[in-house]
Write a protein that holds these residues in place. Structure first.
Motif, PDB file in Angstrom:
ATOM      1  N   VAL A  43      17.484  30.169  49.653  1.00  0.00           N
ATOM      2  CA  VAL A  43      16.487  31.145  50.539  1.00  0.00           C
ATOM      3  C   VAL A  43      17.378  32.297  48.886  1.00  0.00           C
ATOM      4  O   VAL A  43      18.640  30.828  47.999  1.00  0.00           O
ATOM      5  N   THR A  44      17.053  33.079  47.603  1.00  0.00           N
ATOM      6  CA  THR A  44      18.308  32.983  46.592  1.00  0.00           C
ATOM      7  C   THR A  44      18.608  34.810  47.332  1.00  0.00           C
ATOM      8  O   THR A  44      19.502  35.023  46.908  1.00  0.00           O
ATOM      9  N   ALA A  45      17.971  35.250  48.486  1.00  0.00           N
ATOM     10  CA  ALA A  45      19.114  36.720  48.788  1.00  0.00           C
ATOM     11  C   ALA A  45      18.858  36.386  50.472  1.00  0.00           C
ATOM     12  O   ALA A  45      18.096  36.567  50.490  1.00  0.00           O
ATOM     13  N   LEU A  46      19.559  37.072  51.298  1.00  0.00           N
ATOM     14  CA  LEU A  46      20.232  36.935  52.839  1.00  0.00           C
ATOM     15  C   LEU A  46      20.321  38.129  52.526  1.00  0.00           C
ATOM     16  O   LEU A  46      22.152  38.334  52.807  1.00  0.00           O
ATOM     17  N   ALA A  47      19.747  39.401  53.727  1.00  0.00           N
ATOM     18  CA  ALA A  47      20.971  40.410  53.804  1.00  0.00           C
ATOM     19  C   ALA A  47      20.905  40.433  55.410  1.00  0.00           C
ATOM     20  O   ALA A  47      22.069  41.359  55.755  1.00  0.00           O
ATOM     21  N   ALA A  65      27.883  33.709  63.450  1.00  0.00           N
ATOM     22  CA  ALA A  65      28.791  33.598  62.787  1.00  0.00           C
ATOM     23  C   ALA A  65      28.059  32.126  61.962  1.00  0.00           C
ATOM     24  O   ALA A  65      27.039  31.523  61.795  1.00  0.00           O
ATOM     25  N   MET A  66      28.307  32.995  60.729  1.00  0.00           N
ATOM     26  CA  MET A  66      28.227  31.894  59.040  1.00  0.00           C
ATOM     27  C   MET A  66      29.106  31.317  58.941  1.00  0.00           C
ATOM     28  O   MET A  66      30.527  31.895  58.844  1.00  0.00           O
ATOM     29  N   GLY A  71      32.510  26.204  54.178  1.00  0.00           N
ATOM     30  CA  GLY A  71      34.281  25.632  55.117  1.00  0.00           C
ATOM     31  C   GLY A  71      34.596  27.624  55.373  1.00  0.00           C
ATOM     32  O   GLY A  71      35.015  27.690  56.871  1.00  0.00           O
ATOM     33  N   THR A  72      34.452  28.223  55.065  1.00  0.00           N
ATOM     34  CA  THR A  72      34.608  30.340  55.265  1.00  0.00           C
ATOM     35  C   THR A  72      33.864  30.240  56.407  1.00  0.00           C
ATOM     36  O   THR A  72      32.221  30.387  56.379  1.00  0.00           O
ATOM     37  N   PRO A  91      26.932  39.519  55.396  1.00  0.00           N
ATOM     38  CA  PRO A  91      28.107  40.739  54.164  1.00  0.00           C
ATOM     39  C   PRO A  91      27.647  40.244  52.987  1.00  0.00           C
ATOM     40  O   PRO A  91      26.962  38.528  53.126  1.00  0.00           O
ATOM     41  N   ASP A  92      27.745  40.276  51.894  1.00  0.00           N
ATOM     42  CA  ASP A  92      27.616  40.031  50.254  1.00  0.00           C
ATOM     43  C   ASP A  92      28.783  38.453  50.333  1.00  0.00           C
ATOM     44  O   ASP A  92      27.862  37.638  49.798  1.00  0.00           O
ATOM     45  N   ASP A  93      29.584  38.721  50.590  1.00  0.00           N
ATOM     46  CA  ASP A  93      30.769  37.588  50.636  1.00  0.00           C
ATOM     47  C   ASP A  93      30.105  36.584  51.329  1.00  0.00           C
ATOM     48  O   ASP A  93      31.408  36.047  51.453  1.00  0.00           O
ATOM     49  N   ALA A  94      29.393  36.640  52.459  1.00  0.00           N
ATOM     50  CA  ALA A  94      29.241  35.163  53.854  1.00  0.00           C
ATOM     51  C   ALA A  94      28.825  34.379  53.176  1.00  0.00           C
ATOM     52  O   ALA A  94      29.262  33.240  53.581  1.00  0.00           O
ATOM     53  N   LEU A  95      27.903  34.306  52.228  1.00  0.00           N
ATOM     54  CA  LEU A  95      27.479  33.183  51.623  1.00  0.00           C
ATOM     55  C   LEU A  95      27.908  32.734  50.587  1.00  0.00           C
ATOM     56  O   LEU A  95      28.388  33.164  49.960  1.00  0.00           O
TER      57      LEU A  95
END
Length: 209
Positions: A43-47, A65-66, A71-72, A91-95
């Protein structure tokens, strides 16, 4: 005594069969049907992520959980109410670019927990970078160069045109004087000849008188 043993063994087999049958529905009829993103998808984006199961889930004890490639681990907030499908915003910073893992722990309608994970690849779009031709670079004409440096030079001497009053040429006076002198000499010569002729006539006629 020999009759008791077969009966005891038959009872144990019946109990074991009942336990197997009791446990089979919990592990067989509650299973993951599909997921967004799907396992192995890029995927290139995932909301948002979602998991669909074969039957109703309970609203308690569910966790999503992502896990990013580094490892985050980011816990996702589950959207209520939960049905056979469970969803959560990402969230934007989860990926992170690369392989991410969606881990889940849900509780089936019969109270049995179900755990698992879905691995997928996140490939964010590459931002366009300005090329060498598009980036503003100082041109040769704009940058100071040796040929473009203005060196101080001596100021040119202003050209002044002098107009002089030109009088008569002195030679003109000499010529005029010479002509006048010649005319005067010619006049005197002519008068001398006239006077000489008259005198001769008188001398010749004197004796005749």
């Amino acid at each position: 005594m020999p009759r008791i043993v077969p009966r005891f063994l038959a009872a144990l087999a019946a109990v074991a069969g009942a336990l197997v049958l009791a446990g089979a529905p919990a592990s067989a009829h509650t299973a993951l049907v599909s997921s967004t993103p799907a396992a192995g998808e890029t995927v290139t984006a995932l909301a948002e992520v979602s998991l669909e199961f074969t039957e109703q889930l309970l609203d308690i004890g569910n966790e999503l959980a992502m896990v990013a490639p580094d490892g985050t681990r980011t816990v996702l907030a589950i959207v209520e109410p939960v049905t056979e499908t469970i969803t959560a915003a990402v969230p934007d910073d989860a990926l992170g670019a690369g392989e991410n893992v969606l881990r889940y722990r849900v509780v089936a309608g019969d109270g049995h927990p179900i755990e698992g994970e879905v691995a997928f690849t996140y490939a964010p779009p590459v931002e366009a970078t300005p090329s060498a031709s598009a980036s503003p670079t100082p041109s040769a004409s704009a940058s100071p160069s040796a040929s473009a440096v203005v060196l101080p030079t001596t100021s040119p001497t202003p050209h002044v045109t002098v107009y002089e009053e030109v009088g008569p040429n002195p030679a003109v006076y000499v010529i005029i004087g010479a002509v006048a002198a010649g005319a005067l000499a010619l006049t005197i010569a002519l008068r001398g000849r006239g006077n000489g002729g008259g005198a001769g006539g008188d001398a010749a006629g004197g004796p005749q008188a």
